[in-house]
Design an enzyme around this catalytic site. Structure first.
Site, PDB file in Angstrom:
ATOM      1  N   ARG A  22      52.461  25.915  31.556  1.00  0.00           N
ATOM      2  CA  ARG A  22      53.556  25.752  30.594  1.00  0.00           C
ATOM      3  C   ARG A  22      53.250  24.730  29.496  1.00  0.00           C
ATOM      4  O   ARG A  22      54.023  24.588  28.550  1.00  0.00           O
ATOM      5  CB  ARG A  22      54.848  25.386  31.332  1.00  0.00           C
ATOM      6  CG  ARG A  22      55.465  26.611  31.994  1.00  0.00           C
ATOM      7  CD  ARG A  22      56.875  26.321  32.423  1.00  0.00           C
ATOM      8  NE  ARG A  22      56.901  25.509  33.637  1.00  0.00           N
ATOM      9  CZ  ARG A  22      57.930  24.746  33.993  1.00  0.00           C
ATOM     10  NH1 ARG A  22      58.988  24.654  33.204  1.00  0.00           N
ATOM     11  NH2 ARG A  22      57.908  24.063  35.104  1.00  0.00           N
ATOM     12  N   LYS A  29      46.502  19.837  32.604  1.00  0.00           N
ATOM     13  CA  LYS A  29      47.748  19.101  32.345  1.00  0.00           C
ATOM     14  C   LYS A  29      47.599  17.594  32.514  1.00  0.00           C
ATOM     15  O   LYS A  29      48.060  16.813  31.673  1.00  0.00           O
ATOM     16  CB  LYS A  29      48.838  19.629  33.285  1.00  0.00           C
ATOM     17  CG  LYS A  29      50.124  18.858  33.165  1.00  0.00           C
ATOM     18  CD  LYS A  29      51.305  19.623  33.719  1.00  0.00           C
ATOM     19  CE  LYS A  29      51.379  19.611  35.213  1.00  0.00           C
ATOM     20  NZ  LYS A  29      52.620  20.267  35.682  1.00  0.00           N
ATOM     21  N   GLN A  82      41.005  21.887  46.046  1.00  0.00           N
ATOM     22  CA  GLN A  82      41.892  22.843  46.711  1.00  0.00           C
ATOM     23  C   GLN A  82      41.499  24.215  46.172  1.00  0.00           C
ATOM     24  O   GLN A  82      41.656  24.488  44.980  1.00  0.00           O
ATOM     25  CB  GLN A  82      43.358  22.530  46.375  1.00  0.00           C
ATOM     26  CG  GLN A  82      44.320  23.461  47.098  1.00  0.00           C
ATOM     27  CD  GLN A  82      45.753  23.350  46.579  1.00  0.00           C
ATOM     28  OE1 GLN A  82      45.989  22.924  45.455  1.00  0.00           O
ATOM     29  NE2 GLN A  82      46.702  23.777  47.397  1.00  0.00           N
ATOM     30  N   THR A  88      52.110  22.361  48.115  1.00  0.00           N
ATOM     31  CA  THR A  88      51.817  20.928  48.135  1.00  0.00           C
ATOM     32  C   THR A  88      51.230  20.456  49.473  1.00  0.00           C
ATOM     33  O   THR A  88      50.384  19.561  49.492  1.00  0.00           O
ATOM     34  CB  THR A  88      53.081  20.106  47.797  1.00  0.00           C
ATOM     35  OG1 THR A  88      54.201  20.655  48.497  1.00  0.00           O
ATOM     36  CG2 THR A  88      53.382  20.141  46.306  1.00  0.00           C
ATOM     37  N   GLY A 148      64.000  20.177  45.101  1.00  0.00           N
ATOM     38  CA  GLY A 148      64.371  20.279  46.507  1.00  0.00           C
ATOM     39  C   GLY A 148      65.559  19.362  46.766  1.00  0.00           C
ATOM     40  O   GLY A 148      65.694  18.315  46.140  1.00  0.00           O
ATOM     41  N   ASN A 234      55.883  19.192  32.792  1.00  0.00           N
ATOM     42  CA  ASN A 234      55.424  20.583  32.808  1.00  0.00           C
ATOM     43  C   ASN A 234      55.259  21.156  31.417  1.00  0.00           C
ATOM     44  O   ASN A 234      54.559  22.138  31.225  1.00  0.00           O
ATOM     45  CB  ASN A 234      56.434  21.457  33.562  1.00  0.00           C
ATOM     46  CG  ASN A 234      56.637  20.972  34.984  1.00  0.00           C
ATOM     47  OD1 ASN A 234      55.673  20.831  35.732  1.00  0.00           O
ATOM     48  ND2 ASN A 234      57.866  20.685  35.342  1.00  0.00           N
ATOM     49  N   ASN A 367      35.209 -13.519   0.567  1.00  0.00           N
ATOM     50  CA  ASN A 367      36.353 -12.867  -0.061  1.00  0.00           C
ATOM     51  C   ASN A 367      35.939 -11.497  -0.579  1.00  0.00           C
ATOM     52  O   ASN A 367      35.004 -11.376  -1.352  1.00  0.00           O
ATOM     53  CB  ASN A 367      36.855 -13.751  -1.211  1.00  0.00           C
ATOM     54  CG  ASN A 367      38.229 -13.294  -1.673  1.00  0.00           C
ATOM     55  OD1 ASN A 367      38.440 -12.116  -1.935  1.00  0.00           O
ATOM     56  ND2 ASN A 367      39.158 -14.227  -1.755  1.00  0.00           N
ATOM     57  N   ASN A 376      28.625   3.049   3.649  1.00  0.00           N
ATOM     58  CA  ASN A 376      27.877   2.952   4.906  1.00  0.00           C
ATOM     59  C   ASN A 376      27.245   4.257   5.341  1.00  0.00           C
ATOM     60  O   ASN A 376      26.489   4.283   6.290  1.00  0.00           O
ATOM     61  CB  ASN A 376      28.808   2.440   6.018  1.00  0.00           C
ATOM     62  CG  ASN A 376      30.001   3.352   6.234  1.00  0.00           C
ATOM     63  OD1 ASN A 376      30.443   4.040   5.315  1.00  0.00           O
ATOM     64  ND2 ASN A 376      30.525   3.365   7.442  1.00  0.00           N
ATOM     65  N   SER A 395      36.000  -7.397  -7.591  1.00  0.00           N
ATOM     66  CA  SER A 395      36.741  -6.148  -7.434  1.00  0.00           C
ATOM     67  C   SER A 395      35.913  -4.929  -7.816  1.00  0.00           C
ATOM     68  O   SER A 395      35.064  -4.986  -8.696  1.00  0.00           O
ATOM     69  CB  SER A 395      37.980  -6.173  -8.339  1.00  0.00           C
ATOM     70  OG  SER A 395      38.824  -7.207  -7.918  1.00  0.00           O
TER      71      SER A 395
HETATM   72  C1  UD1 Z   1      58.052  19.512  44.408  1.00  0.00           C
HETATM   73  C2  UD1 Z   1      58.815  19.386  45.715  1.00  0.00           C
HETATM   74  C3  UD1 Z   1      60.301  19.354  45.424  1.00  0.00           C
HETATM   75  C4  UD1 Z   1      60.626  18.235  44.494  1.00  0.00           C
HETATM   76  C5  UD1 Z   1      59.788  18.321  43.237  1.00  0.00           C
HETATM   77  C6  UD1 Z   1      59.961  17.070  42.415  1.00  0.00           C
HETATM   78  C7  UD1 Z   1      57.422  20.597  47.321  1.00  0.00           C
HETATM   79  C8  UD1 Z   1      57.274  21.817  48.114  1.00  0.00           C
HETATM   80  N1  UD1 Z   1      58.493  20.530  46.532  1.00  0.00           N
HETATM   81  O1  UD1 Z   1      58.412  20.774  43.841  1.00  0.00           O
HETATM   82  O2  UD1 Z   1      61.036  19.187  46.641  1.00  0.00           O
HETATM   83  O3  UD1 Z   1      62.006  18.255  44.168  1.00  0.00           O
HETATM   84  O4  UD1 Z   1      58.381  18.418  43.566  1.00  0.00           O
HETATM   85  O5  UD1 Z   1      59.331  17.199  41.177  1.00  0.00           O
HETATM   86  O6  UD1 Z   1      56.607  19.698  47.432  1.00  0.00           O
HETATM   87  N2  UD1 Z   1      50.103  20.945  43.548  1.00  0.00           N
HETATM   88  C9  UD1 Z   1      48.803  21.133  43.918  1.00  0.00           C
HETATM   89  N3  UD1 Z   1      48.475  22.251  44.640  1.00  0.00           N
HETATM   90  C10 UD1 Z   1      49.401  23.167  44.992  1.00  0.00           C
HETATM   91  C11 UD1 Z   1      50.737  22.978  44.602  1.00  0.00           C
HETATM   92  C12 UD1 Z   1      51.060  21.845  43.882  1.00  0.00           C
HETATM   93  O7  UD1 Z   1      47.932  20.314  43.623  1.00  0.00           O
HETATM   94  O8  UD1 Z   1      49.030  24.136  45.655  1.00  0.00           O
HETATM   95  C13 UD1 Z   1      50.456  19.750  42.782  1.00  0.00           C
HETATM   96  C14 UD1 Z   1      50.925  20.077  41.385  1.00  0.00           C
HETATM   97  O9  UD1 Z   1      49.858  20.012  40.475  1.00  0.00           O
HETATM   98  C15 UD1 Z   1      51.942  18.984  41.104  1.00  0.00           C
HETATM   99  C16 UD1 Z   1      52.474  18.641  42.481  1.00  0.00           C
HETATM  100  O10 UD1 Z   1      51.549  19.110  43.412  1.00  0.00           O
HETATM  101  O11 UD1 Z   1      51.342  17.844  40.564  1.00  0.00           O
HETATM  102  C17 UD1 Z   1      53.868  19.235  42.728  1.00  0.00           C
HETATM  103  O12 UD1 Z   1      53.791  20.634  42.692  1.00  0.00           O
HETATM  104  P1  UD1 Z   1      54.891  21.510  41.994  1.00  0.00           P
HETATM  105  O13 UD1 Z   1      54.514  22.917  42.100  1.00  0.00           O
HETATM  106  O14 UD1 Z   1      55.190  20.986  40.642  1.00  0.00           O
HETATM  107  O15 UD1 Z   1      56.136  21.223  42.947  1.00  0.00           O
HETATM  108  P2  UD1 Z   1      57.642  21.482  42.603  1.00  0.00           P
HETATM  109  O16 UD1 Z   1      57.943  22.937  42.741  1.00  0.00           O
HETATM  110  O17 UD1 Z   1      58.011  20.836  41.350  1.00  0.00           O
HETATM  111 CA    CA Z   2      56.912  20.019  39.545  1.00  0.00          CA
END
Ligand code: UD1
Ligand code: CA
Length: 454
Positions: A22, A29, A82, A88, A148, A234, A367, A376, A395
């Protein structure tokens, strides 16, 4: 006897494997910047300041530029890949090897949440010290959409429900998860292993750790945070919002430290801008990265300063531009429309109006007259200009580098200097001046004649 005083070890796991689609940018990002520093660098600094002695950064495959920044900002950090974006919890599990080595506390933070303050991470760790196996940052956003929700009962944290899996009643809960969490090190792996993906997204949710910990008979705690601390980025609009929050913090910190900001809302700082005592900054001044300002300096309106050092008692601006490598000694004056790049201006040197000083040394008390240019660049490479102590550059002079103006030498206005000038001498390069008396009056006479004719 007594409490154990050895500081607890802490492993910080930084999740940075997001795609950031996004942002509509080719750049990952977490490499976007606020306050002149990448989002990732802000997060790395926060975890270090929160006492993390080990850092693991989780990146996506082929994110070499991200790994490069990690090595530069936190050389001791370990990098894990990953392979697939599966949630997450899966991202944290990519750092299993680091978890296996053990730590008292484990912090999980997001690479795109750069405004997290070390003190808030400290509160998460404090919750672990109070006996929690899992601690979560909770906050009450103005608009909870997408977050969440924290399910609580009489102040006890029971579970986190992701929005897409929440019932309509659960969606009405105002207390949300900021995403960042802390785990008791010796329980972290056992909890993580139990996280499954039986949810609407088919992802491994780190947030499920709360319910799992409780099922294991362990305690989970929510720690109150402000929305700014957990503000995730985002989109470009959210990047700008975060920049605004950071700028407010940086301005407040500068004023707290004694800097006079005449119009704070118009001054843009970098996270690494350093000020001495008794410094005044007027309106509309921009500080790029790498600026240090010594005591008693006045920076006047509309100046742009980057990668520069400003010595004690110097005056800069209005409308000055200091580019990387500008190094001003004490009591230096840089006036309007003067640009200085990769140059040392020694104590008391002055360039008060309309000049370009690049790749030069300007000696003590020299000066530089209005319109002076150090030439340069010869079209292929940069050359050095050396201006001696107490020299006077008249000058509109062009100093064609490489060239050396000796101490106390005097350059007549309008000269083009193409070879070295010995100290104490006068150099003057000027076409003979022609004066034709009465010529202008005769011309006007001819013109009047022409007009009466027609
Ligand atoms: C997450 C939380 C949510 C919370 C929100 C706050 C979870 C499941 N949910 O949701 O409860 O309210 O953050 O902003 O954790 N990332 C990875 N690999 C992945 C997935 C994510 O590295 O497979 C990283 C993303 O780059 C990001 C972070 O983890 O920096 C959070 O992931 P994102 O998908 O933004 O989680 P949210 O859906 O926002
Ligand atoms: Ca997020």
């Amino acid at each position: 006897m007594g409490a154990d005083k050895t500081p607890k070890s802490c492993l910080a796991i930084v999740l940075a494997a997001g795609e950031g689609t996004r942002m509509r940018s080719d750049m990952p990002k977490v490499l976007h910047t606020i306050g002149g520093r990448t989002l990732l660098a802000h997060v790395l600094q926060a975890v270090v300041e929160a006492g993390s002695n080990r850092i693991a950064v989780v990146v996506a495959p082929r994110q070499d530029t991200v790994a490069e920044i990690v090595r530069r900002v936190a050389p001791n950090a370990e990098i894990f890949v990953q392979k697939e974006r599966r949630g997450t919890a899966d991202a944290v599990r990519a750092a299993t090897e680091a978890l296996k080595r053990g730590a008292d506390d484990v912090l999980v933070v997001f690479g795109d949440t750069p405004l997290i303050r070390p003190a808030v991470l400290g509160q998460l760790r404090a919750a672990l010290a109070l006996g929690a196996a899992v601690a979560v940052l909770g906050f009450r956003p103005a608009d909870p959409t997408g977050y969440g929700r924290l399910l609580t009962n009489e102040g006890e944290l029971l579970a986190i429900r992701e929005e897409r899996d929440a019932t309509p009643v659960e969606r009405k809960i105002a207390l949300c998860s900021g995403g960042l969490m802390a785990f008791e090190g010796k329980r972290a792996l056992a909890i993580l292993e139990l996280i499954g993906n039986a949810n609407s997204k088919g992802e491994y949710y780190l947030t499920d750790a709360v319910a799992i910990a409780r099922d294991m008979g362990l305690k989970a705690i929510a720690v109150d945070a402000e929305e700014d601390d957990v503000r995730g980025i985002n989109t470009k609009a959210q990047l700008a919002d975060a920049e605004a929050v950071l700028q407010r913090r940086l301005r407040a910190a500068a004023m707290e430290a004694g800097v006079t900001l005449v119009a704070p809302d118009t001054v843009f700082l970098s996270s690494d801008t350093r000020f001495g005592k008794n410094v005044t900054v007027e309106a509309y001044v921009v500080f790029g990265p790498g600026v240090t300002v010594d005591d008693d300096v006045s920076i006047r309106a509309f100046s742009h300063i980057e990668g520069a050092h400003i010595g004690k008692g110097s005056r800069v601006g209005p409308y000055a531009r200091l580019r990387p490598g500008a190094d001003l000694g004490a009591e230096v004056h840089i006036g309007n429309f003067v640009e200085v790049k990769a140059s040392r201006m020694e104590d008391g040197a002055k360039a008060n109006h309309l000049a370009y000083i690049g790749d030069a040394r300007v000696g003590e008390g020299a000066n530089i007259g209005a319109g002076t240019i150090t030439c340069n660049y010869d079209g292929s490479s940069k050359q050095h200009t050396d201006i001696g102590k107490g020299a006077f550059i008249g000058s509109n002079s062009a100093l064609v580098a490489p060239v050396k103006i000796g101490d106390g030498a005097y350059i007549g206005s309008g000269s083009v200097i193409t070879r070295d000038i010995p100290e104490g001498s006068l150099a003057l390069e000027r076409a003979p001046l022609t004066v034709k008396e009465g010529w202008a009056n005769r011309l006007r006479g001819l013109k009047t004649l022409g007009k009466t004719k027609s």
